[in-house]
Design an enzyme around this catalytic site. Structure first.
Site, PDB file in Angstrom:
ATOM      1  N   LEU A 134      68.514  19.248  36.956  1.00 24.45           N
ATOM      2  CA  LEU A 134      67.747  18.919  38.162  1.00 24.45           C
ATOM      3  C   LEU A 134      66.333  18.470  37.776  1.00 24.45           C
ATOM      4  CD1 LEU A 134      67.430  18.962  41.281  1.00 24.45           C
ATOM      5  CD2 LEU A 134      66.797  21.376  41.106  1.00 24.45           C
ATOM      6  N   PRO A 137      60.627  15.149  33.919  1.00 27.23           N
ATOM      7  CA  PRO A 137      59.252  15.301  33.425  1.00 27.23           C
ATOM      8  C   PRO A 137      58.216  15.294  34.563  1.00 27.23           C
ATOM      9  CG  PRO A 137      60.469  13.776  32.031  1.00 27.23           C
ATOM     10  CD  PRO A 137      61.372  14.108  33.178  1.00 27.23           C
ATOM     11  N   ILE A 166      66.244  21.094  29.992  1.00 26.06           N
ATOM     12  CA  ILE A 166      67.639  21.424  30.253  1.00 26.06           C
ATOM     13  C   ILE A 166      68.155  22.494  29.279  1.00 26.06           C
ATOM     14  CG2 ILE A 166      69.980  20.510  30.535  1.00 26.06           C
ATOM     15  CD1 ILE A 166      67.743  19.627  32.617  1.00 26.06           C
ATOM     16  N   THR A 167      68.445  23.672  29.856  1.00 25.84           N
ATOM     17  CA  THR A 167      69.043  24.761  29.069  1.00 25.84           C
ATOM     18  C   THR A 167      70.425  24.306  28.588  1.00 25.84           C
ATOM     19  OG1 THR A 167      67.870  26.399  30.385  1.00 25.84           O
ATOM     20  CG2 THR A 167      69.798  27.190  29.184  1.00 25.84           C
ATOM     21  N   GLU A 371      64.161  28.203  37.607  1.00 27.43           N
ATOM     22  CA  GLU A 371      64.910  28.174  38.882  1.00 27.43           C
ATOM     23  C   GLU A 371      63.996  28.409  40.089  1.00 27.43           C
ATOM     24  OE1 GLU A 371      68.870  29.767  38.928  1.00 27.43           O
ATOM     25  OE2 GLU A 371      69.135  29.306  36.799  1.00 27.43           O
ATOM     26  N   THR A 373      59.573  28.485  40.436  1.00 26.57           N
ATOM     27  CA  THR A 373      58.546  29.433  40.001  1.00 26.57           C
ATOM     28  C   THR A 373      58.384  30.505  41.089  1.00 26.57           C
ATOM     29  OG1 THR A 373      56.749  28.265  41.094  1.00 26.57           O
ATOM     30  CG2 THR A 373      57.269  27.576  38.824  1.00 26.57           C
TER      31      THR A 373
HETATM   32  C1  LIG Z   1      62.985  27.634  29.228  1.00 25.63           C
HETATM   33  C2  LIG Z   1      63.206  26.800  30.440  1.00 25.63           C
HETATM   34  C3  LIG Z   1      64.507  26.482  30.816  1.00 25.63           C
HETATM   35  C4  LIG Z   1      64.741  25.666  31.931  1.00 25.63           C
HETATM   36  N1  LIG Z   1      66.038  25.316  32.254  1.00 25.63           N
HETATM   37  C5  LIG Z   1      66.258  24.376  33.213  1.00 25.63           C
HETATM   38  C6  LIG Z   1      67.579  23.868  33.451  1.00 25.63           C
HETATM   39  O1  LIG Z   1      68.558  24.279  32.805  1.00 25.63           O
HETATM   40  N2  LIG Z   1      67.742  22.887  34.391  1.00 25.63           N
HETATM   41  C7  LIG Z   1      66.699  22.415  35.119  1.00 25.63           C
HETATM   42  O2  LIG Z   1      66.930  21.528  35.960  1.00 25.63           O
HETATM   43  N3  LIG Z   1      65.423  22.887  34.922  1.00 25.63           N
HETATM   44  C8  LIG Z   1      65.190  23.854  34.002  1.00 25.63           C
HETATM   45  N4  LIG Z   1      63.909  24.324  33.772  1.00 25.63           N
HETATM   46  C9  LIG Z   1      62.795  23.766  34.538  1.00 25.63           C
HETATM   47  C10 LIG Z   1      62.188  24.760  35.526  1.00 25.63           C
HETATM   48  O3  LIG Z   1      63.051  24.949  36.605  1.00 25.63           O
HETATM   49  C11 LIG Z   1      60.814  24.179  35.926  1.00 25.63           C
HETATM   50  O4  LIG Z   1      59.963  24.368  34.799  1.00 25.63           O
HETATM   51  C12 LIG Z   1      60.225  24.845  37.157  1.00 25.63           C
HETATM   52  O5  LIG Z   1      60.977  24.511  38.297  1.00 25.63           O
HETATM   53  C13 LIG Z   1      58.766  24.432  37.386  1.00 25.63           C
HETATM   54  O6  LIG Z   1      58.592  23.059  37.285  1.00 25.63           O
HETATM   55  P1  LIG Z   1      57.418  22.470  36.344  1.00 25.63           P
HETATM   56  O7  LIG Z   1      57.548  23.116  35.020  1.00 25.63           O
HETATM   57  O8  LIG Z   1      57.483  20.996  36.407  1.00 25.63           O
HETATM   58  O9  LIG Z   1      56.072  23.003  36.994  1.00 25.63           O
HETATM   59  P2  LIG Z   1      55.263  22.358  38.218  1.00 25.63           P
HETATM   60  O10 LIG Z   1      56.183  22.119  39.363  1.00 25.63           O
HETATM   61  O11 LIG Z   1      54.444  21.224  37.731  1.00 25.63           O
HETATM   62  O12 LIG Z   1      54.321  23.568  38.607  1.00 25.63           O
HETATM   63  C14 LIG Z   1      53.132  23.899  37.875  1.00 25.63           C
HETATM   64  C15 LIG Z   1      52.462  25.070  38.582  1.00 25.63           C
HETATM   65  O13 LIG Z   1      52.118  24.695  39.942  1.00 25.63           O
HETATM   66  C16 LIG Z   1      52.688  25.621  40.865  1.00 25.63           C
HETATM   67  N5  LIG Z   1      53.058  24.912  42.090  1.00 25.63           N
HETATM   68  C17 LIG Z   1      53.750  23.739  42.203  1.00 25.63           C
HETATM   69  N6  LIG Z   1      53.908  23.412  43.488  1.00 25.63           N
HETATM   70  C18 LIG Z   1      53.330  24.417  44.218  1.00 25.63           C
HETATM   71  C19 LIG Z   1      53.166  24.671  45.616  1.00 25.63           C
HETATM   72  N7  LIG Z   1      53.654  23.852  46.540  1.00 25.63           N
HETATM   73  N8  LIG Z   1      52.512  25.797  45.987  1.00 25.63           N
HETATM   74  C20 LIG Z   1      52.022  26.668  45.053  1.00 25.63           C
HETATM   75  N9  LIG Z   1      52.146  26.479  43.715  1.00 25.63           N
HETATM   76  C21 LIG Z   1      52.791  25.373  43.317  1.00 25.63           C
HETATM   77  C22 LIG Z   1      53.897  26.200  40.134  1.00 25.63           C
HETATM   78  O14 LIG Z   1      54.282  27.449  40.676  1.00 25.63           O
HETATM   79  C23 LIG Z   1      53.366  26.309  38.719  1.00 25.63           C
HETATM   80  O15 LIG Z   1      52.619  27.483  38.579  1.00 25.63           O
HETATM   81  C24 LIG Z   1      63.650  25.182  32.696  1.00 25.63           C
HETATM   82  C25 LIG Z   1      62.336  25.525  32.316  1.00 25.63           C
HETATM   83  C26 LIG Z   1      62.117  26.315  31.205  1.00 25.63           C
HETATM   84  C27 LIG Z   1      60.692  26.639  30.829  1.00 25.63           C
END
Ligand SMILES: Cc1cc2nc3c(=O)[nH]c(=O)nc-3n(C[C@H](O)[C@H](O)[C@H](O)COP(=O)(O)OP(=O)(O)OC[C@H]3O[C@@H](n4cnc5c(N)ncnc54)[C@H](O)[C@@H]3O)c2cc1C
Length: 391
Positions: A134, A137, A166-167, A371, A373
């Site tokens: 899902l 970048p 992607i895990t 999944e 934050t």
């Molecule tokens: C080890 C690991 C494994 C993962 N595995 C998968 C996977 O298998 N498949 C997959 O699809 N994804 C996966 N992810 C991605 C993960 O789901 C995302 O990192 C997560 O959803 C946050 O997105 P972002 O990192 O782009 O942070 P951003 O969305 O850029 O957020 C940055 C910060 O801003 C905050 N923020 C953003 N919007 C708001 C808002 N509206 N209100 C308040 N705060 C906000 C967030 O809480 C966070 O603190 C994985 C991530 C990691 C680190």
């Protein structure tokens, strides 16, 4: 003075004899195949692919799905407690099983009977390992803004774009992929089941992470990957609803994993506190530490009770989305606090790799992020309480 007891194994409330047998199998497998190698392999960043094959062979990779297609027919209440046991031994395995389940959700819930009969048996018990694509970048929390495109050409779709974080990226046998088939926003997204060896699918080098180093997390590039329309899951435009439905269940998996890591940290802290002596007595005699241990245990019990109550709603076919978000929020925050406190209980030794609590603390952090934050979980809960935000 009564003899001190170490933390007994968790007194689980399992609903059936079958579930109790399942737990004996899981505990045996954990003790023989997972726990003894966890620290060394995490340190070396080694992914235990053979453990997932063993879990599949033992019927543990499709537990919450229908036996008609090779699943285990277990209620979520049981499946989640199995995840907890696995995660307590090694988060790479517990979270890996949870992500695999997440990646099977679309097909099991929204696929046609023909699609399910063709693909599900291999996914649920035939040794295959899944990934869920899902995030991108530039679209994380705002997942509905994803840009990976799927363009229709006759009876196939050509997928182009980059998925991030992607895990199981690069080691998965299949990828459940959300891609844009229509206009902007959530309604322009569809779901696809893409084989891991599809031409044009390339995994980048895995990310260098703080913890869960044994679990590969990588960008996946889709460079004109062609799949037949028979691999589109659900209706065109239904993909985002499917993705969110998968995440409701997936968040319960993350909650259970978090409690597993927290329990492992508490067990280690208790063991250490009863053995380590300062000022002529075990440090577990000092009220400052006793209260800390009591708080840790209480947070774990509260988290377990909350994820199990959400699971029982799900098992009863009732709405559970709000409770799943609450469980994910509470259990992962509890895991962060409990693992940090466990390091404190061990003092300087807690800060070294000679004891597992520093690994637990590094592992707990990621559970507050994946999944959705914990900020996003609060948004989900608040929407259930107060309706959508007014703009
Ligand atoms: C080890 C690991 C494994 C993962 N595995 C998968 C996977 O298998 N498949 C997959 O699809 N994804 C996966 N992810 C991605 C993960 O789901 C995302 O990192 C997560 O959803 C946050 O997105 P972002 O990192 O782009 O942070 P951003 O969305 O850029 O957020 C940055 C910060 O801003 C905050 N923020 C953003 N919007 C708001 C808002 N509206 N209100 C308040 N705060 C906000 C967030 O809480 C966070 O603190 C994985 C991530 C990691 C680190």
């Amino acid at each position: 003075m009564p003899e001190r007891t170490l933390q007994q194994s968790v007194d689980r409330q399992l609903p059936t004899d079958e579930a109790r047998d399942l737990f004996s199998l899981v505990r045996d497998l954990v003790q023989r195949e997972i726990a003894p190698r966890a620290a060394e392999e995490e340190d070396a960043g080694r992914f235990p692919r053979e453990v997932f094959t063993l879990l599949s062979d033992s019927g543990l990779l499709g537990l919450p799905y229908a036996s008609e297609f090779g699943g285990g027919d277990q209620p979520y209440e049981v499946y989640l407690q199995v995840l907890e046991e696995l995660a307590a031994a090694r988060l790479t395995v517990g979270l890996g099983v949870s992500v695999h389940s997440l990646s099977c959700h679309a097909l099991a819930g929204y696929g046609t009977k023909e699609q399910q009969a063709e693909h599900l048996p291999a996914m649920l018990g035939g040794g295959l390992l899944g990934a869920y694509c899902l995030s991108e970048p530039a679209s994380g929390s705002d997942a509905a803004s994803l840009r990976t495109k799927a363009v229709r050409e006759d009876d196939s779709w050509v997928i182009t774009g980059t998925k991030a974080w992607i895990t199981h990226g690069g080691v998965a046998d299949f990828y459940t992929v959300l891609a844009r088939t229509g206009g902007e926003g959530a309604r322009g997204i569809s779901a696809f089941l893409v084989p891991g060896d599809a031409e044009g699918l390339h995994a980048a080098q895995p990310e260098k992470k703080m913890g869960m180093k044994g679990s590969p997390t990588a960008q996946i590039n889709f460079d004109g990957v062609r799949v037949s329309d028979a691999r589109r899951i659900g209706e065109e435009g239904q993909g985002f609803a499917i993705a969110l439905s998968a995440l409701d269940s997936g968040r319960l998996g993350i909650a259970a994993c978090a409690i597993g890591v927290a329990q492992a940290a508490l067990d280690e802290a208790l063991r250490y506190a009863t053995e380590r002596r300062q000022f002529g007595k075990p440090i577990a005699d000092f009220q400052g530490l006793r209260f800390m241990l009591a708080d840790m245990a209480t947070q774990i019990e509260a988290g377990r009770a909350l994820y199990l109550s959400a699971a029982r709603l799900r098992d009863a076919g009732r709405p559970f989305s709000k409770q799943a978000a609450m469980a994910k929020l509470l259990c992962t925050d509890a895991a962060m606090k409990v693992t940090t406190d466990a390091v404190q209980v061990l003092g300087g030794y807690g800060y070294t790799a000679d004891f597992p609590v520093e690994r637990f603390m590094r592992e707990a952090k990621v559970l507050q992020i994946v999944e959705g934050t914990n900020q996003i979980q609060r948004m989900v809960i608040a929407r259930h309480l107060a309706g959508p935000e007014t703009r």
